[in-house]
Design an enzyme around this catalytic site. Structure first.
Site, PDB file in Angstrom:
ATOM      1  CE  LYS A 229       4.623  -1.719  -2.749  1.00 58.17           C
ATOM      2  NZ  LYS A 229       4.747  -2.391  -4.151  1.00 58.17           N
ATOM      3  NE  ARG A 263      -2.155  -0.374  -5.072  1.00 57.21           N
ATOM      4  CZ  ARG A 263      -1.718  -0.632  -3.555  1.00 57.21           C
ATOM      5  NH1 ARG A 263      -0.558  -0.608  -3.355  1.00 57.21           N
ATOM      6  NH2 ARG A 263      -2.450  -1.570  -2.881  1.00 57.21           N
TER       7      ARG A 263
END
Length: 289
Positions: A229, A263
């Site tokens: 991210k 995740r």
């Protein structure tokens, strides 16, 4: 907690891995790679062989500036993949969507875990005045309760505006828990995700990562989804294709803070890092006895 046909045990120093399968043309990291069924199945096979405990299927990108698609298109994307994966592999599947009709169809197709980026709050925040749901089929929480599956509730809100950041994130998560319980979802069936990258700026995302222990107060399973991210890209000044080392650091941080799931896109590298951490922490614990 039972997810699909597998028992997941928490609080024992082990971090489970959720492998990401984006069947989209435009996801920020791997858009277009796995929206073909055969390519998706090959990737699932790879992730399972590398140690993925859950496969998380997503049919619509939620990256900044993403292109929204219709409910019908998202259902078509995810259900065919879920059915194909279930027919070929013995691995729990989660469905990543905030749309109640998509969730309903995906769970009916065999998905074992609901993964909601709005933490069951989309209806509360966006339903027209006088209505309880955005969707004709009912609320997201109601759909999940009907299918009687566990759910991962992620933190999100309309705007990244806070007075007391960590306190308000935790309050929003508590609101998600209350919505779920009111709909009939057992608290023991919920996993919490603080929502790195959603309704948070760079410094706020770092604040989450620097304070993972804070979320242990809930005494519930916790999932960290920081893989590749922008907080990693901005910190290291790297494109999305070069953020794996940064992702591995966040996974290790989660493990050190006693979290239960990560995740990730690259299952193999994160699995290796977490296996090494688990061995070290086990040795440390043995030495203290």
């Amino acid at each position: 907690m039972k997810i699909g046909n597998r028992e997941f045990n928490f609080g024992q120093g082990h971090v489970y891995i959720m492998g990401i399968l984006n069947v989209t043309p435009d996801s920020f990291s791997d858009g277009g790679k796995f929206n073909d069924k055969d390519a998706a199945l090959r990737h699932v096979e790879e992730m399972v062989s590398q140690g993925a405990d859950i496969i998380d299927v997503g049919g619509e990108s939620t990256r900044p500036g993403y292109q929204k698609i219709t409910v019908q298109e998202e259902i078509a994307r995810v259900t065919r993949i879920i059915e194909a994966v279930k027919a070929r592999f013995d691995v729990p599947i989660s469905i990543d969507t905030y749309k109640a009709p998509v969730m309903d169809a995906a769970l009916a197709a065999g998905a074992d875990l609901a993964n909601d980026i709005w933490g069951l709050r989309y209806d509360k925040l966006f339903a027209p005045e006088g209505q309880t749901s955005v969707w004709d089929c009912g609320t997201m929480a109601g759909i999940i309760a009907k299918h009687d599956v566990p759910v991962c509730v992620m933190h999100n809100r309309k705007e990244a505006v806070y007075t007391d950041f960590l306190r308000e994130v935790k309050e929003d998560l508590a609101d998600s828990i209350a919505i779920g319980e009111k709909a009939g979802i057992d608290r023991a069936q919920m996993i919490l995700d603080p929502g790195v990258g959603f309704a948070k700026d760079y410094e706020q995302n770092l604040e989450i990562l620097a304070n993972l222990e804070e979320f242990r107060d809930f005494d519930m399973p916790l999932l960290l989804a920081a893989s590749r991210k922008s907080v990693i890209g901005l910190t290291l000044d790297l494109p999305v294709t070069e953020r794996e080392e940064g992702t591995m650091v966040t996974s290790v941080l989660a493990g050190m803070a006693g979290w239960d799931f990560v995740r990730v896109h690259d299952v193999e590298k994160n699995k290796r890092a977490l296996d090494m951490l688990e061995k070290i922490l086990t040795k440390r614990l043995a030495n203290k006895k």
